[in-house]
Design an enzyme around this catalytic site. Structure first.
Site, PDB file in Angstrom:
ATOM      1  N   SER A 211       0.834  -1.207   0.000  1.00 59.87           N
ATOM      2  CA  SER A 211       0.000   0.000   0.000  1.00 59.87           C
ATOM      3  C   SER A 211       0.864   1.250   0.000  1.00 59.87           C
ATOM      4  O   SER A 211       1.834   1.343   0.741  1.00 59.87           O
ATOM      5  CB  SER A 211      -0.896   0.007   1.250  1.00 59.87           C
ATOM      6  OG  SER A 211      -1.555   1.263   1.368  1.00 59.87           O
TER       7      SER A 211
ATOM      8  N   ILE B 142     -11.180 -10.723   2.325  1.00 61.19           N
ATOM      9  CA  ILE B 142     -11.288 -11.502   1.089  1.00 61.19           C
ATOM     10  C   ILE B 142     -10.373 -12.720   1.188  1.00 61.19           C
ATOM     11  O   ILE B 142      -9.184 -12.589   1.511  1.00 61.19           O
ATOM     12  CB  ILE B 142     -10.908 -10.624  -0.118  1.00 61.19           C
ATOM     13  CG1 ILE B 142     -11.927  -9.481  -0.259  1.00 61.19           C
ATOM     14  CG2 ILE B 142     -10.830 -11.453  -1.404  1.00 61.19           C
ATOM     15  CD1 ILE B 142     -11.444  -8.326  -1.115  1.00 61.19           C
TER      16      ILE B 142
ATOM     17  N   TYR C  30      -0.666  10.236 -14.231  1.00 59.41           N
ATOM     18  CA  TYR C  30       0.159   9.756 -13.118  1.00 59.41           C
ATOM     19  C   TYR C  30       1.321  10.740 -12.995  1.00 59.41           C
ATOM     20  O   TYR C  30       2.065  10.944 -13.948  1.00 59.41           O
ATOM     21  CB  TYR C  30       0.657   8.357 -13.464  1.00 59.41           C
ATOM     22  CG  TYR C  30       1.362   7.611 -12.360  1.00 59.41           C
ATOM     23  CD1 TYR C  30       0.732   6.553 -11.700  1.00 59.41           C
ATOM     24  CD2 TYR C  30       2.674   7.919 -11.994  1.00 59.41           C
ATOM     25  CE1 TYR C  30       1.385   5.840 -10.707  1.00 59.41           C
ATOM     26  CE2 TYR C  30       3.325   7.210 -10.995  1.00 59.41           C
ATOM     27  CZ  TYR C  30       2.680   6.173 -10.358  1.00 59.41           C
ATOM     28  OH  TYR C  30       3.318   5.452  -9.376  1.00 59.41           O
TER      29      TYR C  30
END
Lengths: 489, 489
Positions: free
Chosen positions: A102, A233, A410
């Site tokens: 992350s 999940i 980006y």
């Protein structure tokens, strides 16, 4: 580097604080007596952060203020359910952890009470491959390369390549709506998901495996992007495809980023669906792909397992030419300037680990915006970040994905670090970027997720009744609020 | 007809009960004193039902047991908010009503307390067209042909053609996740939605307009398929496209439905993305497209605004040939057997109004299933419905949409009606179909929505924690539970 970025580093190489010199806050809670739980300091340290610059920097300086109190590595769903039950009864926060890549503070137990980092990487198997329907049932903790290594025996690939590909997991991709570098069509993992299985404190959330459905609100689309807040999940059926046998790629030069952007818009709206359609501004082309800073570079590529892609490529290049594009050759595979860029791209998750040592502050942020706003958006965001940098450093832009109605720009920011004050410096850049993106009409993230770092802008971006609905949904399946508190709601 | 279906009707033409002979239950609540509300019997009658056979049949016999107590036709969001506020304070259910073409009981105030039918067809304008990004902001109550009539002046089309196209609205499509007859890619309206604006009892739910986003759970995907239970959709930004300039189509014959299905699977998995890929079984080809009952028929078509589609069509036909397909010609546009089918298709919403009079019972149901299960699924569903028909009548199947991982089969059932007992007869067929679809691994609906008629199977299909989450979401934005009670939750 100096010639490219326009600034110099001070040349000093700083050493990181070694792990054994880190002073961790003592655990506030003892792990349950389960063989797959551990409060080992090394495990707590390596599960504290993701891979944002501010994570790397804090780790580099030995600052681990908010480590999980312990780490659990369930071997199966049964183990996982035991952790959730224990955590709910004990009021301990559960932070799901896949590859730990992350870049938005999604896995950091920041300012939580007692917490466990729930490491899912032992759920690492392909359970079924359906070669007729082209789908596979895969456990959530499996890493990108392991998935494809398994599928290659069937002549198949998931073909989902986030920049973190070598280090991240299927479950992480689904929880964060990862982008996989199909430039068009299946841009997010969302489009590759056939069904999802998750464990919530109120039971198993498993959708029916069908190729399409219109039966009410999609259960899968509520888990996609839920960032661990609604359930953990554990596996998914995903759409796979035959490995491409036909490829064509070209590196097309444009006199400016604006001309290149117009070409990308035209190509995006033509219905050709290139697999690669990555536009680098002149500075980024120079930094990563051997450009000389005078031209923008479009990596245009088509691929197919079934048929030669010449007709597609020919038309794509015709459209590029009509916007001033020039190129040297069409290659049947990768290589060339496109190959140089790809190498840099895949090395980046490793290279960035060196930034703290060499005194470089770096930030990348990404968004999406409609074409009608793009030119003004690009100017506003670049300007705002340049202002925050105070006249030094570099801001570059590329298109990571593109849609008929707009690109997903980006941005890369590099600057000389204020040694010892890097996190504050990074926060200033991040704040300027987030404000500019939101004000100029973008989304706070196209594929990096929200986590904890994007909350201030995410909270302003989302509709209030939707926020209330999401909170209501969470309360229903996680009444004790143990699942990744602090992200999304 | 007899030669094709294998059964005869009794030849008797029954007359419908005229509207002025209908005895409506008296209103249980007086409408608020607003100029756009009416309790006129004709308005109540015409807002009681959708277009399912059981709706048509009950209307034909003059049975209107559950009409709305009044009808509101807001002229703008201000009007709409006044109705919602009044309804919440008065505890009156609000049933959003667009074109009234639901075939699943989505607009019928069945077994509710006092209710208002909220007719949105006065919200009927295109508000903005963005020719650069190819998107348009359109009010929810606008009908399909009106939308395209407006867009044609810009050279654009929404290109979303549900069978109800001429009678249904943008807001209805979004609320029910309508299918628009792109055979691949943008199969549902979902894929054409850029952002949605809805009014909830707790404020405005409006998402940011961006081409793509990964900022948490998608707010749009929570409204898509919400069937009026979370909010009233008032407008949306949708993706539009240039009108196609290049077209190719062919009617390909296969010796059996199974061989045709294998061809469709191969074409679906080849990455060619046909705009039309509709396979009719031999009986349906005979019924609608001039077939002789000995062959299945594939309508294969490609279209593009930007480029000739020959390369696409050539490869599609090569794949069809490899599965035994034969054809007479490739046409640059429509016409031929494909044209005959299309004419029947678009006439169907009008033709079906005659079924009650001539003593024909008819049901259509649709689903989606993965390829690995398809052959067994088709046999099981067809067999179960034949059994329910008791040896008379006809069951046909076509593919309405197709995906790399499976088709969306659409079944048509026709039988001689048990005069006077048609609704019970229809319910038996529906029950057999729903049970078979669910048991054999399909979804209870691919694009007809859930409404009230599909609830028994929908409730079994969806994961329990998801149901709880959806209920939690609804409670948060509609705490009084006035929005379309009975659908979904």
């Amino acid at each position: 580097m100096t010639a490219v970025t326009g600034f110099t580093l001070d040349g000093e190489i700083e050493e990181p604080v070694p792990p054994d010199a880190v002073r961790l806050p003592p655990p506030r809670v003892a792990p349950p007596p389960l063989p797959f739980c551990t409060a080992e300091p090394y495990e707590r340290i390596t599960h504290t952060y993701g891979k944002a610059y501010r994570d790397l920097m804090r780790a580099f300086r030995g600052r681990f203020d908010n480590p999980p109190d312990f780490v659990a590595r369930p071997r199966d769903e049964h183990d996982l359910i035991r952790v959730l039950e224990w955590a709910e009864n004990s009021g301990v926060a559960v932070v799901p952890y896949g590859g730990g890549t992350s870049v938005v503070g999604g896995v950091e137990p920041r300012d939580l009470g007692p917490s466990v980092s729930l490491d899912l990487t032992r759920l690492d198997r392909v359970l079924e491959v359906d070669e007729v329907s082209l789908a596979a049932r895969i456990q959530a903790g499996m890493l990108g390369p392991d998935i494809d290594r398994h599928l290659v025996a069937h002549g198949l690939t998931l073909r989902h390549f986030p920049q973190s590909y070598e280090l991240s997991t299927l479950g992480g991709w689904i929880a964060t709506r990862a982008g996989g570098h199909f430039a068009t069509l299946a841009t997010h993992i969302d489009d590759l998901v056939e069904s999802i299985r998750a464990i919530t404190p109120r039971g198993v959330w498993e959708s029916r495996r069908v190729p399409g459905s219109g039966a009410g609100v999609s259960p899968d689309r509520m888990l996609l992007g839920s960032e661990g807040a609604l359930g953990v999940i554990t596996e998914a059926w995903v759409r796979v495809r035959p490995r491409p046998a036909h490829r064509a790629s070209a590196a097309v030069r444009f006199p400016s980023f604006g001309r290149g952007a117009e070409a990308v818009r035209t190509i995006s709206q033509a219905g050709l669906h290139p697999s690669n359609c990555r536009l680098l501004d002149p500075a980024e082309a120079r930094l990563t792909s051997g450009g000389d800073g005078t031209y923008a570079l479009l990596m245009l590529g088509f691929e197919a397992a079934d048929h030669p892609v010449d007709a597609w490529m020919d038309r794509g290049l015709e459209l590029a030419r009509s916007h001033g594009g020039t190129w040297d050759e069409v290659r049947p595979g990768g290589g060339g300037q496109g190959g140089a860029w790809k190498d840099t791209f895949l090395r980046m998750p490793y290279l960035r680990n060196a930034y703290p040592a060499i005194g470089l502050v770096a930030e990348t942020f990404e968004t999406a915006v409609t074409w009608d706003r793009f030119a003004a958006f690009h100017a506003a965001v670049t300007g705002a970040v340049r202002d925050a940098l105070g006249g030094t450093g570099i801001v570059t832009c590329r298109f990571a994905f593109t849609y008929p109605d707009g690109p997903a720009p980006y941005f890369t920011v590099l600057a000389r670090a204020r040694r010892g004050d890097e996190v504050a410096q990074w926060d200033e850049i991040k704040r300027a970027a987030g404000e500019a993106v939101l004000t100029a009409g973008g989304t706070i993230t196209h594929h990096h997720a929200v986590g904890r770092d994007h909350r201030p802008w995410y909270d302003r971006q989302r509709p209030d009744p939707f926020a209330a609905a999401l909170r209501g949904a969470k309360d229903a399946v996680d009444p004790a609020g143990i699942l990744n508190p602090g992200v999304l709601v």
